[in-house]
Design a protein around this motif. Structure first.
Motif, mmCIF file in Angstrom:
data_model
loop_
_atom_site.group_PDB
_atom_site.id
_atom_site.type_symbol
_atom_site.label_atom_id
_atom_site.label_comp_id
_atom_site.label_asym_id
_atom_site.label_seq_id
_atom_site.Cartn_x
_atom_site.Cartn_y
_atom_site.Cartn_z
ATOM 1 N N GLN A 84 0.825 -1.203 0.000
ATOM 2 C CA GLN A 84 0.000 0.000 0.000
ATOM 3 C C GLN A 84 0.863 1.259 0.000
ATOM 4 N N ALA A 85 1.930 1.221 0.787
ATOM 5 C CA ALA A 85 2.787 2.390 0.916
ATOM 6 C C ALA A 85 3.458 2.730 -0.405
ATOM 7 N N VAL A 86 4.003 1.725 -1.086
ATOM 8 C CA VAL A 86 4.655 1.967 -2.371
ATOM 9 C C VAL A 86 3.628 2.417 -3.409
ATOM 10 N N ALA A 87 2.455 1.794 -3.363
ATOM 11 C CA ALA A 87 1.407 2.160 -4.317
ATOM 12 C C ALA A 87 1.026 3.633 -4.177
ATOM 13 N N LEU A 88 0.833 4.096 -2.942
ATOM 14 C CA LEU A 88 0.444 5.491 -2.737
ATOM 15 C C LEU A 88 1.607 6.439 -3.023
ATOM 16 N N ALA A 89 2.810 6.088 -2.587
ATOM 17 C CA ALA A 89 3.967 6.955 -2.844
ATOM 18 C C ALA A 89 4.195 7.111 -4.343
ATOM 19 N N ALA A 90 4.016 6.016 -5.096
ATOM 20 C CA ALA A 90 4.164 6.078 -6.552
ATOM 21 C C ALA A 90 3.064 6.928 -7.173
ATOM 22 N N LYS A 91 1.844 6.748 -6.688
ATOM 23 C CA LYS A 91 0.720 7.538 -7.210
ATOM 24 C C LYS A 91 0.970 9.024 -7.004
ATOM 25 N N LEU A 92 1.466 9.390 -5.827
ATOM 26 C CA LEU A 92 1.705 10.792 -5.526
ATOM 27 C C LEU A 92 2.843 11.369 -6.364
ATOM 28 N N ARG A 93 3.773 10.504 -6.782
ATOM 29 C CA ARG A 93 4.849 10.978 -7.661
ATOM 30 C C ARG A 93 4.429 10.910 -9.136
ATOM 31 N N GLY A 94 3.328 10.231 -9.408
ATOM 32 C CA GLY A 94 2.837 10.147 -10.774
ATOM 33 C C GLY A 94 3.494 9.081 -11.612
ATOM 34 N N ILE A 95 3.912 7.973 -10.961
ATOM 35 C CA ILE A 95 4.548 6.872 -11.680
ATOM 36 C C ILE A 95 3.813 5.574 -11.367
ATOM 37 N N PRO A 96 3.931 4.546 -12.232
ATOM 38 C CA PRO A 96 3.228 3.284 -11.981
ATOM 39 C C PRO A 96 3.835 2.502 -10.820
ATOM 40 N N ALA A 97 3.013 1.636 -10.217
ATOM 41 C CA ALA A 97 3.483 0.715 -9.171
ATOM 42 C C ALA A 97 3.037 -0.690 -9.529
ATOM 43 N N HIS A 98 3.954 -1.647 -9.441
ATOM 44 C CA HIS A 98 3.691 -3.058 -9.731
ATOM 45 C C HIS A 98 3.983 -3.850 -8.455
ATOM 46 N N ILE A 99 2.952 -4.494 -7.908
ATOM 47 C CA ILE A 99 3.064 -5.115 -6.591
ATOM 48 C C ILE A 99 2.848 -6.624 -6.676
ATOM 49 N N VAL A 100 3.802 -7.390 -6.128
ATOM 50 C CA VAL A 100 3.657 -8.833 -5.982
ATOM 51 C C VAL A 100 3.166 -9.108 -4.565
ATOM 52 N N MET A 101 2.021 -9.799 -4.452
ATOM 53 C CA MET A 101 1.440 -10.093 -3.146
ATOM 54 C C MET A 101 1.195 -11.593 -3.008
ATOM 55 N N PRO A 102 1.452 -12.170 -1.822
ATOM 56 C CA PRO A 102 1.140 -13.590 -1.613
ATOM 57 C C PRO A 102 -0.364 -13.832 -1.632
ATOM 58 N N LYS A 103 -0.748 -15.020 -2.037
ATOM 59 C CA LYS A 103 -2.167 -15.354 -2.149
ATOM 60 C C LYS A 103 -2.903 -15.255 -0.817
#
Length: 316
Positions: A84-103
């Protein structure tokens, strides 16, 4: 091995202080009584943006990327809060975020990552699967990997929570934090080394996932053997970097039982009226059950409050 310094954490704080919340420090007479008569001060990162301390490190790490390294976005693997943190930080900088999450990541955290606009790839719930899947994602997208804890900029950012706590309560006898990958523990201990060298720094983790305890006491890095703990944020292993930080700056590591985590979490919900997740309950459980806090001032980093309310651990 190079590890961050106290001045690094001070520098990180100056860069992110206007982007993160300065979270409150709360206390409770009932909690103090339950702990045996000490004074417990909760640094409530459950009130941080994205509901966890992870936003501090992600904001700093994403902000430190050059335009060239940021142009294809960022990628990471995480069970939830770092995602979540990387996703929001990337959004605020205006760049994409690609997240690998365990099932087996909590649904509330998966939904939040999606809400922040990140692209999610699921994998099996093992460290090996996380890393292998991430390599594929990075190869496909060209994104820059932001490791959840094996990253100098992440550790510097995470240490700012303890920095704020110690500025408000400079005479703590003990500082407690949970240990998963060790980013928060490392940053907190380094902050204490600069602001309160007399404060005893104690890491806490689930007994069922006691890799940091084994590593700390043996002097050799042990991988986590079980991911079955209710504290889903603490299912990862230390890295060489975080282990080096912990060896240098942490005084002790204490483990707690699963039922102690659940009982403590419920006690805090009921008595303090704040939502904390199981990982946050781990250091509080240590204070309740394994540490003599009488006449002591104890600071505790409440790491987050992202809970799946449909699957509370005390519900059968």
């Amino acid at each position: 091995m190079q590890i961050p310094t106290f001045s690094d954490i001070q520098s990180a704080y100056l860069k992110i202080q206007n982007k993160v919340h300065r979270t409150p420090v709360l206390s409770s007479q009932k909690v103090n009584e339950r702990a045996g008569g000490g004074e417990l001060f909760f640094k409530c990162e459950n009130f941080q943006k994205i509901g966890a301390f992870k936003f501090r490190g992600a904001t700093h790490a994403v902000g430190e990327l050059s335009d060239n390294n940021a142009q294809n976005g960022v990628a990471t693997h995480s069970s939830g809060n770092h995602a979540q943190a990387v996703a929001l930080a990337a959004k605020l900088r205006g760049i994409p975020a690609h997240i690998v999450m365990p099932k087996n990541a909590p649904g509330v955290k998966v939904r939040a990552v999606r809400d922040y606009g990140a692209n999610i790839t699921f994998c099996n719930p093992t460290q090996e699967a996380r890393e292998a899947t991430l390599e594929e994602v990075v190869a496909e997208t060209g994104a820059t990997f932001i490791h959840p804890y094996d990253n100098l900029d992440i550790i510097m950012g995470q240490g700012t929570a303890a920095l704020e706590l110690l500025e408000e309560h400079p005479k703590l006898d003990m500082l407690l934090a949970p240990v998963g990958g060790g980013g928060l523990m490392s940053g907190s201990a380094i902050a204490a080394s600069g602001l309160a060298a007399y404060t005893k720094v104690i890491g806490t983790e689930p007994e069922i996932a006691n890799d940091a305890y084994l590593s700390f006491n043996s002097g050799e890095l042990y991988p986590v053997q079980s991911t079955n703990t209710v504290a889903d944020g603490l299912r990862t292993s230390l890295s060489e970097l975080t282990f080096s930080c912990i060896q240098k700056h942490v005084d002790d590591i204490i483990t707690v039982k699963e039922q102690e985590i659940i009982d403590t979490m419920r006690f805090v919900w009921e008595r303090m009226k704040i939502i904390i997740e199981p990982s946050s309950a781990v250091p509080v459980a240590a204070a309740f059950n394994h540490i003599d806090t009488h006449d002591q001032q104890v600071g505790i980093i409440i790491s987050g409050g992202n809970m799946d309310l449909d699957h509370l651990p005390w519900m059968k």
